[in-house]
Design a protein around this motif. Sequence first.
Motif, mmCIF file in Angstrom:
data_model
loop_
_atom_site.group_PDB
_atom_site.id
_atom_site.type_symbol
_atom_site.label_atom_id
_atom_site.label_comp_id
_atom_site.label_asym_id
_atom_site.label_seq_id
_atom_site.Cartn_x
_atom_site.Cartn_y
_atom_site.Cartn_z
ATOM 1 N N TRP A 152 45.528 20.126 77.467
ATOM 2 C CA TRP A 152 44.868 20.648 76.266
ATOM 3 C C TRP A 152 45.637 21.769 75.583
ATOM 4 C CZ3 TRP A 152 44.177 25.776 76.763
ATOM 5 C CH2 TRP A 152 44.075 26.298 78.051
ATOM 6 N N LEU A 153 46.687 22.294 76.217
ATOM 7 C CA LEU A 153 47.360 23.494 75.712
ATOM 8 C C LEU A 153 48.406 23.145 74.648
ATOM 9 C CD1 LEU A 153 47.862 26.557 75.902
ATOM 10 C CD2 LEU A 153 49.574 26.057 77.679
ATOM 11 N N PRO A 154 48.218 23.586 73.393
ATOM 12 C CA PRO A 154 49.241 23.381 72.366
ATOM 13 C C PRO A 154 50.453 24.266 72.651
ATOM 14 C CG PRO A 154 47.093 23.958 71.399
ATOM 15 C CD PRO A 154 47.027 24.261 72.854
ATOM 16 N N ALA A 155 51.640 23.723 72.498
ATOM 17 C CA ALA A 155 52.854 24.502 72.755
ATOM 18 C C ALA A 155 52.883 25.759 71.906
ATOM 19 C CB ALA A 155 54.089 23.647 72.483
ATOM 20 N N GLU A 156 52.338 25.675 70.693
ATOM 21 C CA GLU A 156 52.348 26.818 69.773
ATOM 22 C C GLU A 156 51.480 27.969 70.261
ATOM 23 O OE1 GLU A 156 53.573 23.171 67.798
ATOM 24 O OE2 GLU A 156 51.778 23.690 68.958
ATOM 25 N N PHE A 157 50.621 27.716 71.250
ATOM 26 C CA PHE A 157 49.758 28.755 71.803
ATOM 27 C C PHE A 157 50.235 29.221 73.173
ATOM 28 C CE2 PHE A 157 47.012 27.621 68.409
ATOM 29 C CZ PHE A 157 46.093 28.646 68.254
ATOM 30 N N GLY A 158 51.509 29.049 73.458
ATOM 31 C CA GLY A 158 52.038 29.518 74.731
ATOM 32 C C GLY A 158 51.798 30.997 74.953
ATOM 33 N N TRP A 159 51.834 31.776 73.858
ATOM 34 C CA TRP A 159 51.602 33.224 73.957
ATOM 35 C C TRP A 159 50.249 33.558 74.570
ATOM 36 C CZ3 TRP A 159 47.228 34.350 71.275
ATOM 37 C CH2 TRP A 159 46.868 33.486 70.227
ATOM 38 N N LEU A 242 40.815 31.552 75.802
ATOM 39 C CA LEU A 242 40.023 32.049 74.675
ATOM 40 C C LEU A 242 39.944 33.575 74.682
ATOM 41 C CD1 LEU A 242 37.091 29.451 74.642
ATOM 42 C CD2 LEU A 242 39.151 29.484 73.217
ATOM 43 N N THR A 243 39.830 34.155 75.876
ATOM 44 C CA THR A 243 39.786 35.613 75.972
ATOM 45 C C THR A 243 41.080 36.228 75.462
ATOM 46 O OG1 THR A 243 38.278 35.548 77.864
ATOM 47 C CG2 THR A 243 39.570 37.563 77.567
ATOM 48 N N GLN A 244 42.214 35.611 75.818
ATOM 49 C CA GLN A 244 43.493 36.130 75.362
ATOM 50 C C GLN A 244 43.639 36.005 73.844
ATOM 51 O OE1 GLN A 244 45.699 37.790 77.249
ATOM 52 N NE2 GLN A 244 46.771 38.209 75.337
ATOM 53 N N ALA A 268 52.702 36.341 66.867
ATOM 54 C CA ALA A 268 53.153 34.989 67.192
ATOM 55 C C ALA A 268 52.153 33.920 66.799
ATOM 56 C CB ALA A 268 53.452 34.891 68.693
ATOM 57 N N PHE A 269 50.854 34.268 66.738
ATOM 58 C CA PHE A 269 49.857 33.244 66.457
ATOM 59 C C PHE A 269 49.767 32.880 64.978
ATOM 60 C CE2 PHE A 269 47.470 37.231 66.045
ATOM 61 C CZ PHE A 269 46.929 37.067 64.791
ATOM 62 N N SER A 270 50.466 33.614 64.089
ATOM 63 C CA SER A 270 50.247 33.474 62.647
ATOM 64 C C SER A 270 50.485 32.059 62.142
ATOM 65 C CB SER A 270 51.138 34.464 61.887
ATOM 66 O OG SER A 270 52.503 34.221 62.174
ATOM 67 N N LEU A 302 41.924 29.773 67.230
ATOM 68 C CA LEU A 302 41.883 30.485 65.954
ATOM 69 C C LEU A 302 40.545 31.197 65.771
ATOM 70 C CD1 LEU A 302 42.936 31.235 63.168
ATOM 71 C CD2 LEU A 302 42.031 29.063 62.327
ATOM 72 N N ALA A 303 39.462 30.522 66.132
ATOM 73 C CA ALA A 303 38.141 31.134 65.989
ATOM 74 C C ALA A 303 38.044 32.424 66.800
ATOM 75 C CB ALA A 303 37.061 30.151 66.427
ATOM 76 N N CYS A 304 38.604 32.416 68.010
ATOM 77 C CA CYS A 304 38.575 33.616 68.843
ATOM 78 C C CYS A 304 39.493 34.695 68.291
ATOM 79 C CB CYS A 304 38.970 33.252 70.270
ATOM 80 S SG CYS A 304 37.693 32.334 71.162
#
Length: 320
Positions: A152-159, A242-244, A268-270, A302-304
């Motif tokens: 489920w983990l998108p590569a773009e959310f590795g951070w 989600l917490t992160q 990084a999440f931008s 994104l919601a979090c």
Amino acid sequence: MAAVSIPVLATPPVHRPRTSTVVLCTSSSDEWDDVDRALESLWRQVVRPEHVVIVVDHDDHLLEWAADAWSSSDEDGLMRVDVIANMRARGLAGSRDTGAAWSWGDVIAFLDHDAVAERDWIETMLEDYVDADVAGVGGGAIGEWDEGVPAWLPAEFGWAVGCSCPQLPEDPAEVPALMGANMSFRREVFAEIGGFSDAGDDATAFCLAIRRRYPLARLVFDPDLEVAQRMTEEHRSFARFLTQCFDEGRSAAEIARTRLFDLGLTPAFSRATPVGAARGIGDGLTGSVSGFQRAGAAVAGLACVAAGFARGRFQGLRRR
């Protein structure tokens, strides 16, 4: 690149640092093998750090075992390893502050207990301090998953799980903050800023404290400064993810109160959510069920982030 002509710190820094101290923090005997691998990677450095500090977080039995196993003198020019107890508040921030206070290198580097440094880690790090306005240098963390990357983990959310992500700079570049698993600072920074506990406990808060006090100082991300980060079952938790994301949103609110967005220094999440969602949906349309899972994780992340940003902005307004 020429150095700036005025000091960015009240105490003029060593222009080209020559010595380094690496701080490793541990809090449990369960981390023994990981710390051993991290320490071994420092012994294998092309340019060894002159000093390593292993900080044990309020565990007298572990402190005794660790001192017997890892302490070493710097005789014959070998790397000195000190094992000490955390003398500050329990937790990672207190351990890092204790390690920094015990350090004597021109540069103080922090390596996670479960990370392994590339052989040229110290050499590359010291080279990046060529300019006097560079207050800190860090790099990425390549995830080494015990049981494979979660579907489920998108590569773009590795951070969000402590890893590098595709949207990080491909060349050395200024960034708003450094990754806690792989970061370093001039020792003068600690003399003038204080420690992680003073700044708000985490690495991002410490980096922003540097930014607020010294607007001319730069924090540099170098993609060649890599470590391999062990990713355990804990990192697979969706709740932790989600917490992160929420915490990153709060950090973004703090960044927004500085001029970093104006300077083009965005978190990084931008660009992570639209790209991650689009890629996941595309994979899903080609028959990959996990693609839709990754798209959903991107939207939830994104919601979090948005919720954390709103919380951070509200807290900022209350402090005014």
